[in-house]
Structures are given as C-alpha cells and as structure tokens.
Design a protein around this motif. Structure first.
Motif: not given
Length: 594
Positions: A354-362, A519-522, A529-537
């Motif tokens: 979707t147009p919004q970033a997901s914070m979930l592991l799906r 690093a959104h996923f484990p 560990t994980s960082q939900p929603g993280n993007v390094m750019i």
C-alpha cells in the motif's frame, strides 16, 4: 552527453574479472592471461581474497557459486555450504545453557565447505593444477600484502579480547604483540605453509584430476582435518554468549562430506531468467521479489524516487518474511518454492503493498504449512527485544562481525562464474594452531527450536545469506552479479537489477546509484533481532526522496554517500563483447578486462 560514472564500464573480448579487492581481480586476470578459463581464474581469485580480506572470508568458510559452462551449456550451482556436524543437536546446545547460537566461537562452526567447493570447480570445469591456483595466495601469505585499513582496525578493536581469550589469534594477527598498521605489509606464514603442504601432497599424485583429489584428501581426510580435531578436543573458548564452550566438529564430520553440484532455482522476468541457489540459501527472495514486482510498472518509476524505493522495500519485506517461515535445507524440509513463485500467490501478496510503510512481519500462509507458519511467528515474537541489531556489514568491522567477498568472471569462451565466498572471518573463532586460519560461524543461522526448516540438526545445511546471481537474457547466459552484505545481499542486487533492466543504465551507472536496504525482518546473524519499518539509505538519493519516504511512514536512517553495498557485475553480449563493473564504495573493488 555521457552520464558521469565513478569508473568506466570495462569493455573487452578476451576476459573480465571483477572482485572486492584490486589485487584479487588482477590475480584472476593473470590466470586468464596464462591460458586459464573463467573457473581457474575464479578459484585463484577466491584463494587470494582469503589472504587480502581475512575479516571477510577465510579458508574455514563456505562458498556457493552460480556457474555457466560453455561446454555443457548449463547454468549450475556449486553448493560448498558445509552442514552441521554430527554432534550439533538442539539438546546439546540447550544443555550448554543456550537459547540462541552465538555469533562466534566454536559452537557456531559447521563443516568448512569452501576448499572442497573450489577444488570441485577446478576439477570439473577448470583446466589448471592445484599449484597454479594456489601459488598467488601462497605468495601473498608468505611475502606480504598491503594491510587494508579496515582489517587493521578490526584487529586493533579485538586486540585485548584476542590476548585474553583467543591467544592463537593474538599470535597470528598481532605478531610480536603489535597490531598491523594500515597499508603495512602483512604476512601469514603459517597459512602459507598450510597451502604449500597441500600443494606438495597434491603433487605426490600423477595427473591433474588425481592431484586435485589428493588436495581434497589433505584438507578433509588428512593433516588439516587432524589439526582441527586435535585443537577442538580440548579447546574451550569464550564466545558471544559470555561463556566458554567447546566445539562439536570432528575429523569424521569432515571426512564424510563433499561439495555438490545442483540445478539452480530460476524465475522469468521481462525477458530475463534469473538463476539463484535453492532455498538452503536466501537467493530465492530475489526471485520472490521479482514475482511480486512483475505486476508493477517499475519502468515508469524514477529510479531515485520515493515510489521506487518504497515499492522495492515493501516488496522485500514480504519476500523476506516468507524466507523466515519457509526456507531451509530441502533435504530436511519441504520448501514450497513452486507456490511461493506462482502467479496466483503473488497476485494476492501484491495487494498487501500500500502507499504506507508496513510495520508488520507478514509471511504468507500456505495450505499444509499452517503449523510451521504459526510456530515461526510465535518463536520470533518471543524473541523480540533481545538485543541490538547485528548487521554483518562493512560499517561495523571493529566488532566481532564479519562480512563477505564476491567475484564475477567471464572468459572469451563465454564461461561464467558468480561466487560469494564467506565465513571463517578472523573474528569468527580462534586460529587453529599450525594451520593459520580459523573456523566459520555459519551455525548461528540455525534455530534451537525444533519443527522449523531451519532448526539445528546434524547434517543439515544452515540457511545461508550467500547468494550469487547469473541472469540469462532471452535464454542466453548474459549477466553475473553479486555483493557481500549478509541479509542485504539480495536487497542491493534487486535494486541494481531493476535499474539495469528497466532504466537502461550501463553496469557501472547502475552500481553507482544510491543504495538502500531494510532491517525490518529478523536478521540471520546473532542475536537475530529486527527493526520494523527501518530503511537505511544513502543520503545522496536526495532530500526530497528521503522526506517523501518519511511521510510514507518509513523509519529512515541516512547513511553517508558511498557507504552502502559492494556490488560487482560482469556481462557477455550476444556478439561476444564483455563488460564489467565494480562498486567505488570502500575503494577496494575493481573490474579488470581487455
């Protein structure tokens, strides 16, 4: 006007070699000049990288390769990922007081796979002798090579730990008690002697193939395996768990294993067929990402724009979530790759973007795998908040973390190699006395919970992050590419490949473009560990893009320009023209050709 690139795209017809260190690329090219083929060149390059970048790869590590042989007309995978030893049971590790396998030390070790993989490549596809391909590595180990500043920094950062806990490593990496300075010549005479003895034992046999077999025997059933077992019988060393542990690897484990050749996992995308390892590696996440993106107009997107970054990141979150639930050694677990790559599955999954970033592991929930799905999510949920994120990337090399190297070679016959050797980092475990190298820490990718594809078990391959690539265009083997970077490998490769395919960049321009990852996923590395929603750019993507990504809900970490990713690539056109490129990041990787 020609677009500026940091280096030229290398063009030629004789051969191209690109790797993560200029000396290694030069060694590979010298092998081609001496009449060797792409496989000979890759082997020699791989052994030299063990000497030049010991914080990233070592003789005790592992090595998956994607290869194309002009003689057989096949793209194949060489699997030199060693499996868990016979003593590596969940009960043994939990009895040691562990709930997660440490990222270093002796319990993290699986059977060293790289040496056998290189010898298998040399025997079945190469033309040269063991001496031919090992001599450059022996030279640099014996006579010295310029110490990379990052290796010097890694050693200095670990000096006190080595002196106190891993004295054999202290002796090797701080000779005379002094850490090597950047650019100073550094020697590893013990490793030079190990490889010299392997050459000598190989040459006790007659004929090239018999010599290669004798070298394999020396490593896996001879003096190398004996030295490893002798050390592990009594060694009990400190690791990341904060306690001392003994290893479980034995000479019998090594004697009973050898590298294998298998068919690749493939996916067709816009005229290209991308070939990766099977799901014992993370490679299929790239294919799953392409399957999701097949229904998206990537070509219409600005490759530096927020829509491109957002769409790619959200796609990768979904693909990597499936990695957590479904991937593992297919000899031990059913892995539903056909369903994961199917149009029906991806048409449904694509709706989650979707147009919004997901914070979930799906992860998806496939029929017949419901229990596995729920068990994985339950375990990951119980682990949330267990520590700082561990990224085995180049920005953290003063700690006990390693990374990887990469090599791409194409020769004038059209033979092609993409290989990502890793493991056995100088930070992995103590130097084995008398050998000059240490063992790997790949077992940290197993879980100590039963019932999962990646549950620890004797003889099982860990689900590695190593993921080289070969892509065919309209059925013709065309492109070899890859990068170091742990969980980021397929993320950086995906951006590169999409920009190359859809935005018509040349290889160098596509590699130069600002990179990003999540690093959104484990993580695959301790402590997982994980960082939900993280993007390094990389900040060079532009302030407008970063602002727009934040507005979409991404948790942005801005990295310095030229600090993310270590991609290399090589291509063969239909008319025989060869091309190659290497990242300018870290100012080490180099492409050579003529």
């Amino acid at each position: 006007m020609t677009e500026f690139t940091t280096r030229p795209e290398i063009l030629g017809t004789f051969g191209v070699v690109t790797s993560t260190h200029w000396i290694a690329s030069a060694v590979g090219m010298s092998i081609l000049e001496k009449g060797g083929n792409a496989f000979d060149a890759a082997v020699a390059t791989g052994f030299v990288l063990q000497i030049l970048e010991p914080h990233l790869v070592g003789p005790g590590g592992d090595m998956p390769a994607l290869i194309y042989s002009a003689k057989t007309g096949k793209v194949e995978v060489i699997c030199a990922q060693g499996p868990a030893p016979a003593g590596a049971t969940i009960d043994h590790y939990t009895d040691e007081g562990l709930s997660i396998i440490p990222g270093d030390g002796l319990l993290a070790t699986v059977i060293p796979g790289a040496f056998d993989g290189w010898m298998l490549m040399l025997r079945d596809y190469g033309t040269m002798t063991v001496r031919d391909v090992l001599e450059p590595a022996i030279h640099y180990a014996k006579h010295g090579h310029p110490m990379l500043p990052r290796v010097s920094a890694t050693i200095k950062g670990l000096a006190d730990f080595f002196e106190k806990e891993w004295p054999t490593s202290y002796e090797t990496w701080l000779p005379g008690g002094v850490a090597p300075e950047p650019h100073a010549l550094f020697c590893n005479p013990v490793l030079a002697a190990t490889y010299t003895r392997i050459v000598r034992e190989a040459e006790s046999a007659t004929g090239r193939e018999n010599q290669i077999e004798a070298a394999r025997d020396a490593f896996y059933r001879g003096f190398v395996a004996e030295a490893i077992e002798d050390y592990l019988k009594t060694a009990e060393v400190m690791d990341a768990s904060g306690s001392r542990h003994k290893g479980v690897l034995t000479a019998a484990d090594m004697a009973g294993w050898s590298a294998t050749i298998e068919a690749p996992q493939t996916y067709d995308y816009h005229g290209w067929t991308v070939a990766k390892t099977g799901p014992w590696g993370q490679g299929p996440v790239l294919l799953q990402s392409l399957a999701l993106l097949k229904g998206v107009d990537v070509a219409a997107m600005d490759p530096l724009g927020a829509d491109f970054v957002h769409t790619v990141v959200e796609t990768m979150k979904l693909a990597y979530a499936d990695r957590e639930v479904y991937y593992g050694d297919p000899a031990f677990a059913a892995v539903p790759m056909e369903q994961l790559l199917s149009d029906a599955y991806n048409d449904q999954r694509r709706k989650l973007i979707t147009p919004q970033a997901s914070m979930l592991l799906r992860p998806g929930k496939l029929p017949g795998f419901e229990t596995q799905h729920d068990l994985t999510l339950e375990m990951l949920e119980s682990m949330s908040g267990t520590g700082a994120v561990y990224e085995p990337t180049m920005s953290h090399l003063t700690e006990k973390r390693g990374d990887t190297v990469h090599i791409d070679v194409i020769d004038r016959e059209g033979n092609m190699v993409s290989v990502t050797p890793s493991g056995g980092w100088l930070q992995s475990s103590p130097i084995v006395p008398g050998l000059g190298f240490c063992l790997n820490s790949r077992a940290q990718m197993f879980w100590l919970k039963s019932g999962l594809p990646t549950s620890l078990a004797p003889g099982k391959r860990p689900r590695t992050t190593l993921t080289p690539s070969i892509a065919l265009y309209e059925g013709r083997p065309t492109l070899a590419f890859g990068t170091p970077g742990g969980d980021q490998q397929d993320q950086w490769q995906l951006s590169f490949f999409l920009r190359y395919v859809h935005h018509k960049q040349n290889l160098q321009a596509a590699i130069d473009m600002p990179l990003f990852h999540t690093a959104h996923f484990p993580g695959s590395f301790y402590p997982r560990t994980s960082q939900p929603g993280n993007v390094m750019i990389e900040s060079s993507i532009g302030a407008d893009t970063i602002k727009a990504l934040r507005a979409m809900g991404h948790d942005i970490t801005e990295a310095d320009p030229w600090s993310v990713g270590r991609l290399t690539a090589a291509r063969r056109d239909a008319d025989g023209l060869l091309r190659a490129a290497a990242t300018p990041r870290l100012m080490q990787a180099y492409a050579i050709g003529r």
